[in-house]
Design a protein around this motif. Sequence first.
Motif, PDB file in Angstrom:
ATOM      1  N   ILE A   1       0.855  -1.178   0.000  1.00 20.29           N
ATOM      2  CA  ILE A   1       0.000   0.000   0.000  1.00 20.29           C
ATOM      3  C   ILE A   1       0.894   1.231   0.000  1.00 20.29           C
ATOM      4  O   ILE A   1       1.825   1.342   0.789  1.00 20.29           O
ATOM      5  N   GLY A   2       0.611   2.134  -0.901  1.00 20.80           N
ATOM      6  CA  GLY A   2       1.426   3.336  -1.046  1.00 20.80           C
ATOM      7  C   GLY A   2       1.052   4.405  -0.036  1.00 20.80           C
ATOM      8  O   GLY A   2       0.353   4.164   0.953  1.00 20.80           O
ATOM      9  N   ARG A   3       1.493   5.584  -0.338  1.00 23.89           N
ATOM     10  CA  ARG A   3       1.245   6.739   0.519  1.00 23.89           C
ATOM     11  C   ARG A   3      -0.250   7.034   0.589  1.00 23.89           C
ATOM     12  O   ARG A   3      -0.976   6.877  -0.392  1.00 23.89           O
ATOM     13  N   PHE A   4      -0.703   7.498   1.730  1.00 24.55           N
ATOM     14  CA  PHE A   4      -2.098   7.846   1.941  1.00 24.55           C
ATOM     15  C   PHE A   4      -2.257   9.341   1.671  1.00 24.55           C
ATOM     16  O   PHE A   4      -1.692  10.169   2.376  1.00 24.55           O
ATOM     17  N   TYR A   5      -3.000   9.701   0.639  1.00 20.70           N
ATOM     18  CA  TYR A   5      -3.137  11.086   0.214  1.00 20.70           C
ATOM     19  C   TYR A   5      -4.337  11.729   0.909  1.00 20.70           C
ATOM     20  O   TYR A   5      -5.443  11.747   0.384  1.00 20.70           O
ATOM     21  N   ILE A   6      -4.102  12.286   2.103  1.00 21.97           N
ATOM     22  CA  ILE A   6      -5.191  12.820   2.921  1.00 21.97           C
ATOM     23  C   ILE A   6      -5.800  14.079   2.296  1.00 21.97           C
ATOM     24  O   ILE A   6      -7.013  14.269   2.334  1.00 21.97           O
ATOM     25  N   LYS A   7      -4.972  14.941   1.681  1.00 25.00           N
ATOM     26  CA  LYS A   7      -5.495  16.166   1.061  1.00 25.00           C
ATOM     27  C   LYS A   7      -6.473  15.826  -0.062  1.00 25.00           C
ATOM     28  O   LYS A   7      -7.552  16.405  -0.148  1.00 25.00           O
ATOM     29  N   ASN A   8      -6.109  14.875  -0.899  1.00 28.98           N
ATOM     30  CA  ASN A   8      -6.982  14.487  -2.015  1.00 28.98           C
ATOM     31  C   ASN A   8      -8.270  13.857  -1.510  1.00 28.98           C
ATOM     32  O   ASN A   8      -9.351  14.093  -2.053  1.00 28.98           O
ATOM     33  N   LEU A   9      -8.161  13.026  -0.482  1.00 24.87           N
ATOM     34  CA  LEU A   9      -9.335  12.405   0.108  1.00 24.87           C
ATOM     35  C   LEU A   9     -10.282  13.461   0.676  1.00 24.87           C
ATOM     36  O   LEU A   9     -11.500  13.398   0.471  1.00 24.87           O
ATOM     37  N   LEU A  10      -9.728  14.446   1.361  1.00 17.13           N
ATOM     38  CA  LEU A  10     -10.554  15.515   1.924  1.00 17.13           C
ATOM     39  C   LEU A  10     -11.195  16.372   0.831  1.00 17.13           C
ATOM     40  O   LEU A  10     -12.344  16.806   0.985  1.00 17.13           O
ATOM     41  N   LEU A  11     -10.482  16.605  -0.260  1.00 21.92           N
ATOM     42  CA  LEU A  11     -11.069  17.372  -1.356  1.00 21.92           C
ATOM     43  C   LEU A  11     -12.271  16.654  -1.968  1.00 21.92           C
ATOM     44  O   LEU A  11     -13.292  17.286  -2.274  1.00 21.92           O
ATOM     45  N   VAL A  12     -12.173  15.369  -2.147  1.00 22.75           N
ATOM     46  CA  VAL A  12     -13.298  14.609  -2.701  1.00 22.75           C
ATOM     47  C   VAL A  12     -14.468  14.612  -1.713  1.00 22.75           C
ATOM     48  O   VAL A  12     -15.631  14.777  -2.094  1.00 22.75           O
ATOM     49  N   LEU A  13     -14.170  14.459  -0.417  1.00 23.73           N
ATOM     50  CA  LEU A  13     -15.222  14.508   0.599  1.00 23.73           C
ATOM     51  C   LEU A  13     -15.894  15.875   0.621  1.00 23.73           C
ATOM     52  O   LEU A  13     -17.133  15.973   0.669  1.00 23.73           O
ATOM     53  N   VAL A  14     -15.112  16.940   0.557  1.00 22.14           N
ATOM     54  CA  VAL A  14     -15.669  18.292   0.530  1.00 22.14           C
ATOM     55  C   VAL A  14     -16.530  18.480  -0.720  1.00 22.14           C
ATOM     56  O   VAL A  14     -17.592  19.105  -0.661  1.00 22.14           O
ATOM     57  N   ALA A  15     -16.106  17.933  -1.845  1.00 21.87           N
ATOM     58  CA  ALA A  15     -16.883  18.053  -3.089  1.00 21.87           C
ATOM     59  C   ALA A  15     -18.252  17.411  -2.936  1.00 21.87           C
ATOM     60  O   ALA A  15     -19.267  17.987  -3.348  1.00 21.87           O
ATOM     61  N   VAL A  16     -18.296  16.235  -2.339  1.00 17.07           N
ATOM     62  CA  VAL A  16     -19.585  15.541  -2.157  1.00 17.07           C
ATOM     63  C   VAL A  16     -20.477  16.315  -1.185  1.00 17.07           C
ATOM     64  O   VAL A  16     -21.682  16.487  -1.423  1.00 17.07           O
TER      65      VAL A  16
END
Length: 153
Positions: free
Chosen positions: A71-86
């Motif tokens: 499992i690679g790096r966990f991209y928290i910023k990208n995950l939060l951006l998608v959550l904010v979009a929804v």
Amino acid sequence: MPAFIRHPKDFWTGVIFLCMGLAAVIIGRDYTMGTAGRMGPGYFPTILGGILAVIGVIAMIRSFARPGEAIGRFYIKNLLLVLVAVLLFGFLMRDAGLVPAILAVVLVSAYASPKFTWGPSLLIAIGLAVFAVVVFVKLLGLPMPILGPWLGF
């Protein structure tokens, strides 16, 4: 990660599927089940949760047999951006309308990609907005505001 787990991505995907499936089955127990011909409110979550749990077990078993990458790096910023979009879509839908909500969800979630550029993202957002208006509002007749009261409509 133990050495006998050869494909960590499959293993953790299986764990997530198994937990979500079992949660759906457990929550669905509180509703009446019904039959296949006359389904109750508990039928669909129970059946779907069971299928999801079985898929999770299969993925976990597969993780012991076939090799795979870690499992690679966990991209928290990208995950939060998608959550904010929804969340932004849900917030904007009623008062701003369908078109602004779709534009926001597509552009904010596209911004999470390292390959983000404004031109293609804007074209996709506009295309999806037009598609959603045609399908959901015009063809299906769903009572969704195309442009909401925040925009003076």
